[in-house]
Design an enzyme around this catalytic site. Structure first.
Site, short mmCIF file in Angstrom:
data_model
loop_
_atom_site.label_atom_id
_atom_site.label_comp_id
_atom_site.label_asym_id
_atom_site.label_seq_id
_atom_site.Cartn_x
_atom_site.Cartn_y
_atom_site.Cartn_z
N ASP A 178 -9.13 -7.02 2.92
CA ASP A 178 -9.88 -5.84 3.32
C ASP A 178 -11.33 -6.06 2.97
O ASP A 178 -11.64 -6.62 1.92
CB ASP A 178 -9.34 -4.61 2.58
CG ASP A 178 -8.16 -4.01 3.32
OD1 ASP A 178 -8.20 -4.03 4.56
OD2 ASP A 178 -7.22 -3.57 2.66
N LYS A 179 -12.19 -5.64 3.86
CA LYS A 179 -13.60 -5.86 3.59
C LYS A 179 -13.99 -5.10 2.32
O LYS A 179 -14.52 -5.66 1.38
CB LYS A 179 -14.46 -5.38 4.76
CG LYS A 179 -15.92 -5.64 4.55
CD LYS A 179 -16.77 -4.92 5.56
CE LYS A 179 -16.93 -3.45 5.15
NZ LYS A 179 -17.85 -2.74 6.03
#
Lengths: 567, 189, 326, 347
Positions: free
Chosen positions: C303-304
């Protein structure tokens, strides 16, 4: 003497130079790509039509094995028939008798498994018909069987997932029509023009120059000798094989025959790379094989060219090397070359008597058969090597921190189980057989006195060599061993059968299982198998696993003999 | 499965014709134009076949150049080596006996210079060759027994020394049968 | 967690276990070491036999006894290696177990009536309330409220975390402590199957199964062992042929030295230690296989937010529209 | 003005705007005064803007560019071309533009930027050398996602990701035979966590996520996966190297024991006693002692694991082959000889 060295270097160099284009050609032919030999396609199609074979039907690995085994059984029956009735069949000018059932059995098995262990002498034991439709036929088809099984493995290693791995008959027929027949024809013609007989006339009686009466055996030898050399078969037309001056009359025939021993096995190793379009992989396999082979070959040439140390004090000038059991026209260097090439490839033809090799040369010949993967028999050599690759991939895969994979297929417990069984077979057969024989001998040395032509450590080496030769499907022998007894016929027969079929079934099964697995594309974390580093690993695995199992046995045979000289 | 067996059977028959019929026929056909017509290259003397060029024969009469020792006594309807192990004491003793015999027969040869092929059996038992050294070592004896000048006999040997093919394949040899044949011709003149 | 591999308490426990593990029923799971044990027993018999009737071909009693002792030590060392790896896990399990002790739970039914029960009686689907200062009795999901929770008991991390109903941060773990506020939680596991229970079982090695790679390696090692069994068994007739009788001690020594005892003795320790290292990284793995598979990963989805970038976006500039002063 | 809008905004973005404002010498306290009696407008997906209506009726809004544009245009105010340009420029730089309006009049653009974690590029580089492809999952638009992906050094990204996008991506990679790991916390991550070969759920995550994954990270640290991968590799490597070492040892052991077995009967085989061991019995004892001592000597290595270096598989194999293969051949020659020197004193 240095010209003899140059001579064997030339033989080896020429083989390599021919093996590279042949490797490319094999890959082309087995892939079914266009090649210059496509003019043979109608012949092949004719064979398929005659046999009711649909060449387009692809087979699973199980079907491949089933087909292979079925046709092998048929050949066995055919060979038994020929040998048992040869006396009454045509083409028997010398009036040789039919074989007894047990000898026919032994001979049929031995040629069926591409081993060519001979418990008869060609001049008196076989008729010309048996030589041609029995022996020579098996020499063609068993070589092609090994090659076809090897191609099944090639096919399975392609970068995809598949259950169907081509048609066995196609690989098999092409091996004969595109490879074995044309090459045999070339070699056969060379032999004929160098003086090897190709005649259906019987032996010729004559009175020699000094007045003795003798007879010279002949026969349709040239055709058979060609395939004998090319198909890593090795069972000679005459009793002493290619030491016989008619079977191998000149140094030129010696070069051609010697070259033919390793040509196809080398080419197949390279063909693996070309077939999979990873030429480096072929070079890696070839490199490991060559390095290992040279490790055996170089000292052997050195030892044989330096004479038998046991004769050192007798006042013999040994500048020509150790010549007991060797031919003057071939010389010690070319005989040493042949001795190792024939043993590493499971060919088994000889141009000198191995029993008379110096102890460490004898050991090197045995090591060549114990490992049985340095070039190896046509097709089957690569299958053996494949098992070592599996083990090496497994250990090195772990060493780089990944679940081991070979060309994008994961190696798991099932594959390891099969590989382990196949790898176990060789020590079990060789050491187990020799142990039983040694035990029998020790328990009653007088009854079995006829077994060993030589006493002491060398006698032990003779027994060890015999089982090694049988387990490697080699067929050469320390021929001093009195091996035409029920014990040797039966025990080596069993070893022959197990050691032929398990090492074919195992690798084909592994490859088949791998082929069905999901293909994982390469990443930076993947261990590439076409590198020198991995080659080193395979080298390490073969020598540690295959050679170390035999160290104690070799210590009691050739090593003890060697160190005892002048002790 | 049944199909499998039938196919295998028919393929076997077809291949028998191809590999054991057509192929040997081709080689046989070619042999008809080869030296010796595929019968083996024969050697005649005074209109009589006395041997095959490539097959060695026994020469134990001292006026002939000797061949190598043979485990099968040069019987060419069989073949075989001694299969003696290199360190077999019996074998080492046998070589010792041969060395002594060779020295006795050829007194001009010094101990330590007995050519190895003259005291070791060949692999086939039918080896037609000896080394030039092996031939020269016998020149003095043969010349003496035949009443020929040693130089003549030596020149004969010189003429029969075969250099290796392409200069490098194999050792330098002398074909004993051809040498003795020439010797007989020379003596008879 | 201490860095020292050999804490005295663990070592003494491991030494004890090294002897307990000599039980052949335990040893047989490791084929390589099991054959060593067989060899040791034979050596013991030979040594004892020499006491009764000296036999010069077998060597002195002292020598044979020495070989026996060294073989026994080999076994004990291998067992010790496994035991010390297990002991480290057990020590951790012990500290976890303390947090699992019976805690009172305040169960509420649909009508809102509160009832005090023991944590072990909580069933899946029941609701309970927890307030600041109380220990959460079992695993569950918050259905009402928000609380700061001290999870140091299981994570070792002392900074409190916030858990709230709805969304992705609603889960609470039994054994952790509520620091503030009050939450209503629905029970999500049956007794004995809570996260803590699973974790304890895992680190204790109770549910440890051999991973696929380990099985394949065991096959290979068994293969090596078989090869050397063949080598040693066949050596007897070979030696008889050569007239050099070999003493039993020499046979067994040769065998034990050739078979891969080093890896055979350490194999299970390596596996346990792998899980243990994951645990030290504060990752609970449901099986050893997962750790192995992690080593094979080709693609990693991240996930960023929180992984690649810090938390959320930050304002870095204000660009005024034409004619607007800042 | 935007600061005013953000003061009431408790989201991290809002806070960061205040922080930015503070650095530009805006007095927060003075601003707070404005807020008295203000009405807060929460962000909704429909309006895609938030803001505040002050007590005096001043409407301050901030939000997505087109949302504010709608507002202004509906109010009949001009939407400056500069703002349009700026919005595009910010977006193409990977930032998120927020347009601020004052009574439906555009004030300007606030640029929100992602701050890439320090050191993360190096970690990705390390992963790349391990042969692992990194994929960034984000809700951002593709333009922004691409910018950040490049800046952070990840190999691929999934923009505007919905839960099923992750699933699909994982499936597609698995179809090619790849093994995929992911980390997740939400309930909507559960299917993807279950689908992935290694699914790491955050301990703070929902029960469903924890059930679906095969690992739980107690620290809730999204970069933990990298550590887990290394632990997995170490585990396999330790097994492989010790196997190699163990087998390689056999060479020396043979040279110790085989001469010892036969030297009495066949003195000539003493030539194989290359280590010059004192007597057959001392040779055998030395070999078994060495064999026994090796186990405890290697326990620390077994427990710690062989160090992993992401240098590529072949280089790694070369290194391990040298240390454990060659070392495995050489070490016992030295070890057995030394032990023999000691044992020899007693025999």
């Amino acid at each position: 003497m240095s010209t003899e060295l140059l001579g064997i270097a030339a033989i080896f160099g020429a083989t390599v130079l021919l093996a590279i284009p042949l490797g490319r050609y094999l890959a082309t032919v087995y892939r079914g790509d266009r090649s210059w030999s496509d003019f043979l396609a109608p012949l092949e199609n004719g064979l398929y039509r005659l046999s009711g074979i649909n060449p387009a039907r692809e087979m699973s690995w199980q079907q491949h094995l089933q087909t292979l085994l079925t046709i092998n059984v048929l050949w066995f029956v055919w060979a038994m028939f020929v040998f048992c009735f040869q006396g009454s069949l045509p083409l028997n000018p010398d009036g040789n008798p039919s074989m007894s059932a047990d000898q026919a059995f032994n001979t049929a098995i031995s040629f069926l498994v591409n081993c060519n262990l001979q418990h008869y002498s060609g001049e008196t034991g076989l008729t010309y018909l048996s030589q041609l439709v029995g022996i020579m036929f098996l020499q063609f088809v068993t070589a092609a069987t090994g090659m076809a099984a090897c191609v099944v493995v090639f096919n399975a290693l392609r970068d995809r997932s598949a259950d169907k791995l081509g048609n066995f008959y196609v690989y098999f027929v092409r091996s004969i029509t595109r490879v074995l027949l044309p090459l045999s024809l070339v070699l056969g013609l060379l032999l004929v023009f160098q003086g090897t007989p190709m005649t259906f006339a019987g032996k010729q009686a004559l009175i020699t120059l000094q007045g003795d009466t003798t007879a010279v055996s002949r026969g349709p030898a040239a055709a058979m000798i060609a395939i004998k050399q090319l198909g890593t078969n090795g069972g000679g037309f005459f009793g002493v094989n290619s030491a016989h001056p008619l079977e191998n009359p000149t140094c030129l025939t010696n070069m051609a025959e010697n070259l033919s021993i390793t040509l196809i096995p080398m080419a197949l190793a390279l063909a693996l790379g070309f077939y999979l379009r990873r030429p480096k992989l072929g070079y890696m396999v070839f490199g490991v094989m060559t390095a290992s082979y040279l490790l055996l070959q170089v000292p052997t040439v050195y030892l044989e060219m330096h004479g038998n140390p046991a004769l050192a004090t007798l006042g013999v000038d040994q500048t020509l090397g150790a010549l007991e059991g060797k031919e003057m026209r071939l010389g010690s260097a070319a005989s040493a070359l042949w001795a190792i090439q024939t043993t590493v490839t499971s060919n088994g033809s000889v141009n000198a008597m191995h029993d008379s090799l110096t102890p460490l040369s004898g050991m090197n010949a045995m090591l060549g058969m114990m490992t049985n993967a340095f070039y190896g028999g046509v097709g089957v050599g690569l299958l053996n090597f494949f098992v070592f690759i599996i083990v090496a991939v497994f250990i090195s895969g772990l060493m780089v921190g990944r679940t081991p994979e070979l060309l994008g297929k994961k190696i798991e417990a099932r594959e390891m189980k099969i590989a382990t069984i196949v790898a176990l077979l060789q020590p079990l057969m060789i050491l187990g057989g020799t142990a039983l024989a040694a035990h029998l001998y020790v328990s009653n040395p007088t009854e079995y006195a006829s077994w060993l032509a030589n006493p002491g450590y060398h006698g032990f080496s003779e027994m060890l060599y015999e089982y090694t030769s049988a387990a490697a499907n080699n067929g050469s022998g320390f021929e001093g061993l009195g091996d035409n007894t029920p014990w040797w016929n039966i025990s080596t027969g069993l070893v022959l059968l197990l050691s032929r079929y398990l090492p074919i079934i195992g690798p084909v099964a592994i490859a088949g299982l791998l082929a069905g697995k999901k293909y994982i594309p390469e990443s930076a974390g993947t261990l590439r198998v076409d590198t020198a580093t991995f080659g080193l690993m395979v080298f390490f695995v073969i020598w540690i696993i295959a050679a170390l199992a035999f160290f104690p046995a070799l210590a009691l045979g050739p090593l003890a003999e060697h160190f005892s000289i002048g002790y | 499965m049944k199909n499998n067996i039938a196919s295998a059977f028919r393929l076997t028959l077809a291949l028998l014709v191809l590999c054991c019929g057509a192929y040997p026929a081709l080689v046989w056909g070619a042999a008809q134009v080869a030296p010796g017509q595929g019968q083996g290259v024969q050697v005649s003397h005074k209109g009589r076949v006395v041997g095959f060029e490539d097959v060695g024969q026994k020469f134990d009469r001292p006026e002939y150049f000797s061949s190598r020792p043979s485990a099968v006594d040069y019987r060419a309807d069989g073949s075989g080596g001694s299969n003696k192990g290199p360190t077999n004491p019996e074998y080492v003793a046998e070589v010792g006996t041969r060395v002594a015999a060779f020295l006795r027969l050829n007194p001009s040869v010094k101990p330590g210079q007995v050519p190895v092929e003259m005291v070791t059996a060949s692999g086939s038992g039918l080896d037609p060759h000896i080394s030039p050294a092996g031939a020269y070592a016998q020149v003095e004896r043969v010349a003496r027994l035949r009443g020929l000048p040693a130089a003549r006999v030596k020149a004969l040997v010189d003429a029969h020394v075969q250099e290796p093919i392409f200069v490098l394949l194999g050792p330098v040899t002398v074909n004993v049968l051809q040498l003795n044949l020439a010797l007989d011709t020379l003596t008879e003149k | 967690m201490s860095n020292s591999l050999f804490q005295p308490a663990l070592v003494s426990e491991a030494v004890k276990q090294a002897f307990v593990k000599l039980d052949p029923r335990v040893m047989v799971r490791n084929p390589v070491m099991f054959t060593v044990e067989l060899g040791t027993v034979v050596m013991l018999l030979v040594t004892l036999g020499l006491l009764v009737r000296p036999d010069p071909t077998q060597g002195s009693f002292g020598y044979n006894f020495a070989v026996f002792l060294v073989l026994l030590l080999t076994l004990l060392f291998a067992n010790f290696a496994e035991a010390i790896a297990e002991a480290r896990g057990k020590a951790q399990a012990e500290s976890l177990r303390k947090t699992r002790e019976e805690t009172p739970a305040r169960v509420v039914d649909e009508r809102g009536t509160e009832n005090m029960v023991s944590s072990s009686q909580l069933r899946k689907g029941q609701f309970f309330l927890v307030e600041a200062g109380e220990i959460i009795p079992t695993d569950g999901e918050i259905v009402e409220g928000l609380a700061t929770i001290d999870e140091s008991a299981i994570t070792g991390e002392s900074a409190p975390v916030i858990r709230e109903a709805g969304g992705d941060k609603s889960s609470v773990t039994g054994g952790t402590k509520v620091l503030s506020d009050r939450i209503k939680v629905v029970v999500t596991t049956e007794p004995g199957e809570s996260f803590l229970d699973k974790m304890i079982a895992l680190v204790e090695g109770a549910s440890r199964q051999k991973t696929p790679n380990e099985i394949a390696l065991t096959i290979l090692l068994a293969g090596f062992t078989l090869v050397f069994i063949i080598v040693c068994l066949t050596l007897q007739p070979f030696a008889a042929y050569a007239n050099t009788p070999i003493a039993v001690a020499s046979f067994i020594a040769l065998f034990v030295c050739l078979i891969p005892t080093t890896i055979g003795g350490l194999l299970s320790a390596i596996g346990i230690a792998g899980m243990d290292r994951a645990l030290r990284a504060n990752v609970i793995t449901k099986s050893g296989k997962a750790v192995e598979t992690a080593g094979d990963i080709d693609v990693l989805l991240l996930d960023k937010t929180g992984t690649i970038t810090i938390g959320n976006r930050k304002a870095t500039h204000f660009w005024p529209a034409p004619g607007v002063a800042v | 003005m935007s600061t005013i809008a953000s003061l009431t905004d408790e989201t991290p973005e809002g806070k960061s705007i205040v922080e930015l404002a503070l650095t530009q010498q805006v007095d927060a306290l003075k601003l707070k005064v404005h807020l008295k009696g203000a009405e807060l407008i929460k962000f909704t997906a429909e309006t895609r803007s938030s803001g505040v209506t002050l007590a005096d009726g001043t409407r301050i809004r901030k939000g997505a560019a087109d949302a504010i544009r709608q507002l202004t245009e509906r109010a009949g105010k001009a939407y400056p071309a500069e703002v349009v340009e700026r919005v595009q420029l910010v977006a193409s730089n990977g930032g998120t533009p927020l347009v601020v309006s004052h009574n439906d009049e555009v004030l300007g653009v606030v640029e929100l930027q992602d701050i890439i974690k320090p050191g993360i590029q190096e970690r990705f580089e390390r992963l790349r050398r391990m042969g692992i492809k990194t994929v960034m999952v984000t809700g951002d638009n593709p333009l922004t996602a691409k910018f950040i992906a490049e800046k952070a050094g990840v190999d691929d990204f999934i923009a505007e990701a919905k839960p099923e996008d992750k699933m699909q991506y994982i499936r597609a990679e698995q179809q090619q035979g790849k093994l995929v790991a992911m980390m997740g916390d939400g309930t909507n991550d559960a299917p993807a966590l279950a689908q992935a070969d290694v699914g790491v759920a955050m301990n703070s995550g929902t029960q469903a996520a924890k059930e679906a994954g095969n690992m739980v990270d107690l620290d809730n640290d999204p970069t933990k996966l990298i550590e887990v991968v290394e632990i997995g590799k170490q585990l396999l490597m330790t097994r492989g190297t010790l196997t190699t070492f163990s087998i390689a040892n056999d060479v020396a052991k043979y040279f110790a024991i085989v001469p010892a077995l036969f030297m009495v009967g066949i003195p000539a085989l003493g030539a194989l006693n290359v280590m010059g061991l004192k007597s057959p019995q001392s040779a055998i004892l030395s070999a078994v002692i060495f064999n026994a001592l090796l186990i405890p000597a290697l326990v620390p290595l077994a427990l710690r694991g062989v160090a992993y270096k992401p240098v590529g598989a072949s280089a790694l194999l070369r290194r391990n082959l040298l240390i454990y293969g060659l070392g495995g051949v050489v070490a016992p020659f030295i070890g057995i000889k030394l032990i023999d020197l000691v044992v020899g004193l007693f025999m």
